[in-house]
Design an enzyme around this catalytic site. Structure first.
Site, PDB file in Angstrom:
ATOM      1  N   GLY A 140      -2.354  -1.707 -18.498  1.00  0.00           N
ATOM      2  CA  GLY A 140      -3.160  -1.616 -19.710  1.00  0.00           C
ATOM      3  C   GLY A 140      -4.352  -0.700 -19.603  1.00  0.00           C
ATOM      4  O   GLY A 140      -5.174  -0.632 -20.516  1.00  0.00           O
ATOM      5  N   LYS A 143      -1.719   2.229  -5.787  1.00  0.00           N
ATOM      6  CA  LYS A 143      -1.671   1.095  -6.723  1.00  0.00           C
ATOM      7  C   LYS A 143      -1.269  -0.222  -6.051  1.00  0.00           C
ATOM      8  O   LYS A 143      -1.364  -1.280  -6.664  1.00  0.00           O
ATOM      9  CB  LYS A 143      -0.688   1.381  -7.864  1.00  0.00           C
ATOM     10  CG  LYS A 143      -0.937   2.691  -8.612  1.00  0.00           C
ATOM     11  CD  LYS A 143      -2.287   2.711  -9.294  1.00  0.00           C
ATOM     12  CE  LYS A 143      -2.449   3.853 -10.278  1.00  0.00           C
ATOM     13  NZ  LYS A 143      -2.411   5.190  -9.679  1.00  0.00           N
ATOM     14  N   GLU A 151       3.916  -2.430 -24.253  1.00  0.00           N
ATOM     15  CA  GLU A 151       4.605  -2.405 -22.958  1.00  0.00           C
ATOM     16  C   GLU A 151       5.221  -3.765 -22.655  1.00  0.00           C
ATOM     17  O   GLU A 151       6.359  -3.859 -22.185  1.00  0.00           O
ATOM     18  CB  GLU A 151       3.615  -2.008 -21.852  1.00  0.00           C
ATOM     19  CG  GLU A 151       3.206  -0.542 -21.911  1.00  0.00           C
ATOM     20  CD  GLU A 151       2.071  -0.176 -20.969  1.00  0.00           C
ATOM     21  OE1 GLU A 151       1.839   1.021 -20.782  1.00  0.00           O
ATOM     22  OE2 GLU A 151       1.416  -1.091 -20.427  1.00  0.00           O
TER      23      GLU A 151
END
Length: 218
Positions: free
Chosen positions: A95, A121, A103
């Site tokens: 987001g 990530k 999504e």
């Protein structure tokens, strides 16, 4: 290898999961943009795509890929999207690009969620990246107060309106040790459209772009 090159490696590696003649669920963001470029090279072999944002729709259509309305598709074979953070259990924070609700909807109708990320990530515990919450505008202050009760520090994302006409609160300083519980709690607050925790619907496959190329975990 630069961070963008690692994103590109992950995005192109996701092509192996695209079935001929299928409609592909497509997420949003810088890593997904590489996947869309890759998808463009096989556009004649697929039926089209369902997109999670206005931005991705524009990019898909510019490449000549037909974009279907989500309401016209009952099920997708795969959904390919990135993440702002992903833990070893394949729960994600998403987001950062403010497309979290769409999504989550497209992910819900997909049989397989393929998450494409670069190595930065991957985290052990979610929460270093601020957790986005999409909120109906009139509920912003109330939702912020409720998020404080849950231990977070919500910050209004100035100047951002989602594709659905709502606002975003970014919640800082949350160490998310029980993602499913927190997802349910935040989604239960009146005025919340959805939270950018993808734990109830996590990733099935993770493709990580590394300096050595794409690493696939199924």
């Amino acid at each position: 290898m630069t961070q963008d090159e690692m994103k590109k490696a992950a995005g192109w590696a996701a092509l192996k999961y695209v079935e001929k003649g299928s409609i592909v669920g497509v997420g949003t963001g810088s890593t997904v943009n590489h996947f869309i470029d890759a998808l463009g090279t096989i556009k004649d072999e697929i039926k089209g795509a369902v997109s999670s944002s206005i931005a991705s729709t524009a990019k898909l259509e510019a490449l000549g890929i037909r974009v279907y309305d989500c309401n016209d598709v009952s099920e997708l074979d795969i959904y390919v999207d990135g993440a702002d953070e992903i833990n070893p259990e394949r729960d994600m924070i998403k987001g950062g690009g403010a497309a979290l609700t769409r999504e989550k909807i497209v992910a819900a109708i997909a049989k397989k969620f393929v998450c494409i990320v670069d190595g930065t990530k991957a985290v052990d515990v979610l929460g270093n990246f601020p957790l986005p919450v999409e909120v109906i505008p009139m509920a912003r202050s109330y939702v912020a107060r409720e998020l404080v009760k849950l231990g977070g520090d919500p910050v209004y994302r100035e100047g951002v309106i989602t594709d659905n006409g709502n606002v975003i609160l970014d919640v800082y300083n949350m160490k998310i040790t029980h993602p499913k519980d927190l997802e349910s709690k935040i989604n239960g607050i009146a005025g919340v459209v959805t939270v950018g925790l993808f734990a109830h619907r996590g990733a099935d496959v993770v493709i990580t772009g590394t300096p050595q190329g794409a690493k696939i975990e199924e």
